[in-house]
Design a protein around this motif. Sequence first.
Motif, PDB file in Angstrom:
ATOM      1  N   SER A 137      36.328  49.468  40.467  1.00 50.61           N
ATOM      2  CA  SER A 137      36.452  50.218  41.302  1.00 50.61           C
ATOM      3  C   SER A 137      35.926  50.178  42.747  1.00 50.61           C
ATOM      4  O   SER A 137      34.982  49.209  42.772  1.00 50.61           O
ATOM      5  CB  SER A 137      35.999  51.820  40.936  1.00 50.61           C
ATOM      6  N   PRO A 138      36.577  50.489  43.640  1.00 54.84           N
ATOM      7  CA  PRO A 138      36.067  50.268  45.177  1.00 54.84           C
ATOM      8  C   PRO A 138      34.526  50.551  45.218  1.00 54.84           C
ATOM      9  O   PRO A 138      33.628  49.842  45.709  1.00 54.84           O
ATOM     10  CB  PRO A 138      36.815  50.868  46.058  1.00 54.84           C
ATOM     11  N   GLU A 139      34.161  51.621  44.531  1.00 59.14           N
ATOM     12  CA  GLU A 139      32.847  52.222  44.586  1.00 59.14           C
ATOM     13  C   GLU A 139      31.800  51.285  43.832  1.00 59.14           C
ATOM     14  O   GLU A 139      30.720  50.866  44.451  1.00 59.14           O
ATOM     15  CB  GLU A 139      32.622  53.688  43.952  1.00 59.14           C
ATOM     16  N   GLU A 140      32.189  50.648  42.672  1.00 57.98           N
ATOM     17  CA  GLU A 140      31.410  49.749  42.122  1.00 57.98           C
ATOM     18  C   GLU A 140      31.383  48.550  42.980  1.00 57.98           C
ATOM     19  O   GLU A 140      30.291  47.916  43.052  1.00 57.98           O
ATOM     20  CB  GLU A 140      32.243  49.090  40.745  1.00 57.98           C
ATOM     21  N   ILE A 141      32.260  47.958  43.783  1.00 53.89           N
ATOM     22  CA  ILE A 141      32.248  46.562  44.348  1.00 53.89           C
ATOM     23  C   ILE A 141      31.310  46.600  45.557  1.00 53.89           C
ATOM     24  O   ILE A 141      30.685  45.913  45.859  1.00 53.89           O
ATOM     25  CB  ILE A 141      33.614  46.241  44.861  1.00 53.89           C
ATOM     26  N   VAL A 142      31.590  48.088  46.338  1.00 55.85           N
ATOM     27  CA  VAL A 142      30.596  47.930  47.458  1.00 55.85           C
ATOM     28  C   VAL A 142      29.145  48.568  47.012  1.00 55.85           C
ATOM     29  O   VAL A 142      28.117  48.544  47.988  1.00 55.85           O
ATOM     30  CB  VAL A 142      31.205  48.943  48.692  1.00 55.85           C
ATOM     31  N   GLY A 143      28.960  48.932  46.060  1.00 60.47           N
ATOM     32  CA  GLY A 143      27.614  49.507  45.472  1.00 60.47           C
ATOM     33  C   GLY A 143      26.495  48.654  45.795  1.00 60.47           C
ATOM     34  O   GLY A 143      25.372  49.317  46.227  1.00 60.47           O
ATOM     35  N   GLY A 144      26.463  47.453  45.512  1.00 58.65           N
ATOM     36  CA  GLY A 144      25.420  46.715  45.539  1.00 58.65           C
ATOM     37  C   GLY A 144      25.553  45.892  46.768  1.00 58.65           C
ATOM     38  O   GLY A 144      24.452  44.964  46.866  1.00 58.65           O
ATOM     39  N   ALA A 145      26.215  46.221  47.908  1.00 58.75           N
ATOM     40  CA  ALA A 145      26.158  45.513  49.075  1.00 58.75           C
ATOM     41  C   ALA A 145      25.168  45.637  49.822  1.00 58.75           C
ATOM     42  O   ALA A 145      24.455  46.661  49.838  1.00 58.75           O
ATOM     43  CB  ALA A 145      27.590  45.794  49.741  1.00 58.75           C
ATOM     44  N   THR A 146      24.655  44.846  50.993  1.00 57.95           N
ATOM     45  CA  THR A 146      23.802  44.921  51.776  1.00 57.95           C
ATOM     46  C   THR A 146      24.053  45.760  52.910  1.00 57.95           C
ATOM     47  O   THR A 146      25.436  46.022  53.095  1.00 57.95           O
ATOM     48  CB  THR A 146      23.376  43.509  52.460  1.00 57.95           C
ATOM     49  N   PRO A 147      23.330  46.648  53.660  1.00 53.03           N
ATOM     50  CA  PRO A 147      23.851  47.519  54.533  1.00 53.03           C
ATOM     51  C   PRO A 147      24.656  46.836  55.730  1.00 53.03           C
ATOM     52  O   PRO A 147      25.389  47.513  56.071  1.00 53.03           O
ATOM     53  CB  PRO A 147      22.480  47.904  55.249  1.00 53.03           C
TER      54      PRO A 147
END
Length: 404
Positions: A137-147
């Motif tokens: 899901s898009p939420e999972e994909i961006v969840g661990g991203a750096t700011p």
Amino acid sequence: MVGIPNADEHPSRANKSHNKELLSMQSLQSLDELESLATKNLNKKAWSFNYAAAGDSISKELDQEVYRSILLRPRVLVNVKECDLSTTIIGQRVGLPIFVSPMAMARLAHPAGEAGISAACGVFGAMHIISNNASMSPEEIVGGATPEQVFGFQLYIQTDRAESEAVLARINKLPAIKCIVLTVDEPVPGKHELGPRGIEPYNDMQTEILSPPEESSPSSTDVRVAVPSVSGPASDAEWETTLQWIAKHTSLPIIIKGIQTHEDAQIAATYAPRVKGIILSNHGGRVLDTAPPAIHTLLEIRKYCPEVREKLEVMVDGGIRRGTDVVKALCLGARAVGIGRAVFWGLGAGGVAGVERTLQSSPTPSLTVIKNGFGAEITGLDFFNGVIDEEYRFLEDAVKKVGA
Ligand SMILES: Cc1cc2nc3c(=O)[nH]c(=O)nc-3n(C[C@H](O)[C@H](O)[C@H](O)COP(=O)(O)O)c2cc1C
């Protein structure tokens, strides 16, 4: 950001097993070597999904050949002590002029999937365009991203527009996603024929690919599109109504992906500034065989409507295998360059470390090339465009106005 961050030393990668994976990836010198390793690792379905192209693969092959046919004219005695590969894409600062093009179903290649691609992009500050048909899901994909990380979300318009509206509503809540990338080159799915390994073909809009349980590779788990479509891709979308409709459902800027003629680039420019960019692309040759490589379309734009580049950011993808390819595209006026299959091969070769190696393999030679013949800043490459154009006018002759 100056130069290329060293993936091995990145704080987010300070983990012993990841470092070991990175080390084993370091021995792979080129994207071809990553592809060979991925070919060994991947189950047949995953391999076939990535390798596939439409018809006789003419566009897929030409995408790569076109870069080989352009030669560089390096200049000497230019101060290149410091070299900065960072740039902006639609106003967002990114570490590289290279972005990851949207690709469906990354978990076919590795369980780390799209979140793994995102982790690798974070190391280099590269933009990741998430596919509408991602396996996470898009939420999972961006969840661990750096700011600082920058994402785009690629949209396929669905026949029942309410489905796409629901997706846009989700995307609007994710601040890491800075633009909608509207893919327009596949109103009906491309026809992929059996590949060299004789595997059943798939297309990028197929929302379900289940690998058979007898296959033991890590990529053989039950992989599905995380946000599946019920009504199927729309084949009735048109410029004005589509762009008006999107504007009602998101205020994010729009990049149109899949432009293949200067006429369509001109139309896209009439929707600026809401449309902030276009990606010249033939979808990696996966949709309409004999569609032109992005470089041909870029040359068409330069010849027939150069003003488009003042109104919109023009990007390209398709066939990028070497840093020199990146440099050539930038010299000819692309703002940034997307890579597709090579990222999937990287994922299949070594998970997150493999994608890091892919991203490292692409810019490192670019840096060498820029240092060895161009200038210290990628924005300065524009200076060399005219020279390359004059020398390679034959490429313009190759631009045939078929079907205009
Ligand atoms: C396995 C695979 C899946 C893809 N899925 C999508 C997709 O979901 N949406 C899209 O706009 N493009 C998709 N594409 C096309 C890529 O975004 C990109 O245009 C193309 O791969 C670039 O060419 P390259 O593979 O030679 O780098 C896909 C490509 C591949 C190889």
